[in-house]
Write a protein that holds these residues in place. Structure first.
Motif, PDB file in Angstrom:
ATOM      1  N   GLU A  12       0.813  -1.210   0.000  1.00  0.00           N
ATOM      2  CA  GLU A  12       0.000   0.000   0.000  1.00  0.00           C
ATOM      3  C   GLU A  12       0.850   1.264   0.000  1.00  0.00           C
ATOM      4  O   GLU A  12       1.917   1.312   0.625  1.00  0.00           O
ATOM      5  N   LYS A  15       0.549   7.622   1.296  1.00  0.00           N
ATOM      6  CA  LYS A  15       0.138   8.949   0.837  1.00  0.00           C
ATOM      7  C   LYS A  15       0.921   9.285  -0.420  1.00  0.00           C
ATOM      8  O   LYS A  15       1.990   8.723  -0.665  1.00  0.00           O
ATOM      9  N   GLY A  57      -0.717  11.836  -6.825  1.00  0.00           N
ATOM     10  CA  GLY A  57      -2.037  11.514  -6.300  1.00  0.00           C
ATOM     11  C   GLY A  57      -3.101  11.513  -7.380  1.00  0.00           C
ATOM     12  O   GLY A  57      -2.868  11.889  -8.526  1.00  0.00           O
ATOM     13  N   TRP A  61      -8.785   8.537  -5.351  1.00  0.00           N
ATOM     14  CA  TRP A  61      -8.138   7.555  -4.479  1.00  0.00           C
ATOM     15  C   TRP A  61      -8.325   7.915  -3.017  1.00  0.00           C
ATOM     16  O   TRP A  61      -8.258   9.087  -2.636  1.00  0.00           O
ATOM     17  N   GLU A  62      -8.516   6.894  -2.201  1.00  0.00           N
ATOM     18  CA  GLU A  62      -8.463   7.028  -0.756  1.00  0.00           C
ATOM     19  C   GLU A  62      -7.190   6.322  -0.273  1.00  0.00           C
ATOM     20  O   GLU A  62      -6.791   5.305  -0.837  1.00  0.00           O
ATOM     21  N   TYR A  63      -6.590   6.888   0.759  1.00  0.00           N
ATOM     22  CA  TYR A  63      -5.314   6.341   1.230  1.00  0.00           C
ATOM     23  C   TYR A  63      -5.486   5.658   2.572  1.00  0.00           C
ATOM     24  O   TYR A  63      -6.313   6.094   3.382  1.00  0.00           O
ATOM     25  N   PRO A  64      -4.753   4.573   2.797  1.00  0.00           N
ATOM     26  CA  PRO A  64      -3.731   3.990   1.932  1.00  0.00           C
ATOM     27  C   PRO A  64      -4.347   3.440   0.631  1.00  0.00           C
ATOM     28  O   PRO A  64      -5.498   2.988   0.639  1.00  0.00           O
ATOM     29  N   HIS A  65      -3.558   3.471  -0.442  1.00  0.00           N
ATOM     30  CA  HIS A  65      -4.017   3.029  -1.753  1.00  0.00           C
ATOM     31  C   HIS A  65      -3.081   1.944  -2.287  1.00  0.00           C
ATOM     32  O   HIS A  65      -1.868   2.002  -2.083  1.00  0.00           O
ATOM     33  N   LYS A  99      -8.939   0.157  -5.768  1.00  0.00           N
ATOM     34  CA  LYS A  99      -7.638  -0.344  -5.332  1.00  0.00           C
ATOM     35  C   LYS A  99      -6.997  -1.146  -6.461  1.00  0.00           C
ATOM     36  O   LYS A  99      -7.671  -1.864  -7.196  1.00  0.00           O
TER      37      LYS A  99
END
Length: 335
Positions: A12, A15, A57, A61-65, A99
């Motif tokens: 993952e 950021k 980025g 996306w949402e992190y962790p990605h 993901k």
């Protein structure tokens, strides 16, 4: 290969940023539904797009990605009447908004995959989708015809590797802009001319070869300000395909060139939620596999990389340089 597991490994990105902050993590095993397939991921190819988006980025996306768009794996579970069936080895380009594939198992829609023929190695097949499909879409948008002149910016990249070959099949005259160390390879792929993009007199070189009129078509891969420079070399009413967007076009240049501009977006098939476009990805994958198997298309050299956070970090960093010629492919071993 057993799937009697409660969890799986994944790499993952914590950021976005140039430091590529990656960690190995554990996740629950996914479960397919309806027309989905559970796939044991075996190989993941990293692209320049993966590296750039890991650094900069992406809005959805949402992190962790989890990174990784191109993958090959074996179908472990498929519903009754769902094809490809369990045991099939498949190739696919993942949903950009979800993901990615740097993980041991994934659930994917069956309509977006294509089965691998037995006579192509999976570690070779996995490098085809993102770059090969982008090249095919670019050629399609440019409406190349025999005798057209096509200029390719940043021709050292993977998309250009395929675009040169497909453009030559159309009978186009191909002009490649790249650093000198790439020229020999680009000519072997079929480029008629290779220009040193780092030379101070590159504009003079272009005028000497094609005159003042400009190119019929241009493929711009870097985006940004390079798009404006490429537009200056286009003939009036010429055609451009752009992979990575472009900024403001000065009004006088826009009127002077009156370009036909096509934007190439593999990820758009997913972002637009277009079933037709997603199936088209599968069709293009089948064409790429067939063309490579028949010898009509040569593939880039590859370098196998361990499924390890530090190894992936190093590969991503190298993709942001112009020197890397081998495509990094992550091998995921299931024990």
């Amino acid at each position: 290969m057993s799937i009697e597991k409660a969890s799986m490994k994944a790499i993952e990105l914590l950021k976005p940023g140039a430091e590529f902050n990656l960690v190995m993590t554990q996740h629950a095993m996914p479960e397919p539904s309806n027309n989905e397939l559970l796939v044991a991921i075996e190989y993941v190819a990293l692209n320049h797009l993966d590296a750039r988006m890991a650094r900069d980025g992406f809005s959805q996306w949402e992190y962790p990605h989890i990174l990784g768009l191109d993958a090959v794996g074996t179908v472990m579970k498929a519903g009754k009447g769902v094809f490809p069936k369990a045991g099939s080895r498949v190739l696919f380009n993942a949903n950009l908004a979800q993901k990615g594939m740097l993980k041991e198992f994934a659930v994917v829609p069956n309509h977006a995959v294509c089965e691998l023929p037995d006579d192509i190695a999976p570690e070779v097949a996995v490098i085809l989708p993102n770059a090969g499909m982008a090249a095919l879409l670019a050629i399609e948008k440019l409406k190349l015809e025999e005798g057209d002149s096509l200029a390719i910016n940043s021709a050292q990249g993977a998309v250009a590797h395929f675009a040169i070959q497909y453009a030559k099949q159309k009978g186009a005259q191909v002009f490649a802009f790249a650093q000198k160390q790439h020229h020999k390879r680009l000519r072997k792929l079929g480029a008629d001319f290779a220009f040193d993009c780092e030379s101070d007199n590159v504009c003079d070189q272009v005028k000497r070869e094609i005159g003042a009129g400009g190119f019929d078509c241009m493929l711009n891969t870097p985006g940004g300000e390079s798009f404006i420079e490429d537009l200056k070399h286009l003939r009036f009413c010429g055609r451009m395909a752009c992979l990575n967007g472009f900024g403001h076009i000065p009004e006088d240049l826009l009127f002077e060139k009156a370009p036909n501009i096509g934007v190439v977006s593999i990820g758009g098939a997913w972002l637009a939620n277009s079933l037709c476009a997603q199936q088209h990805l599968s069709f293009m994958g089948q064409k790429l596999l067939a063309d490579v198997t028949s010898g009509q298309i040569k593939v880039p050299d590859i370098e196998l990389i361990e499924f390890d956070a530090d190894c992936v970090k190093e590969a991503l960093a190298s993709l942001l340089t112009s020197a890397r010629q081998k495509r990094p492919v992550i091998k995921i071993e299931h024990k």
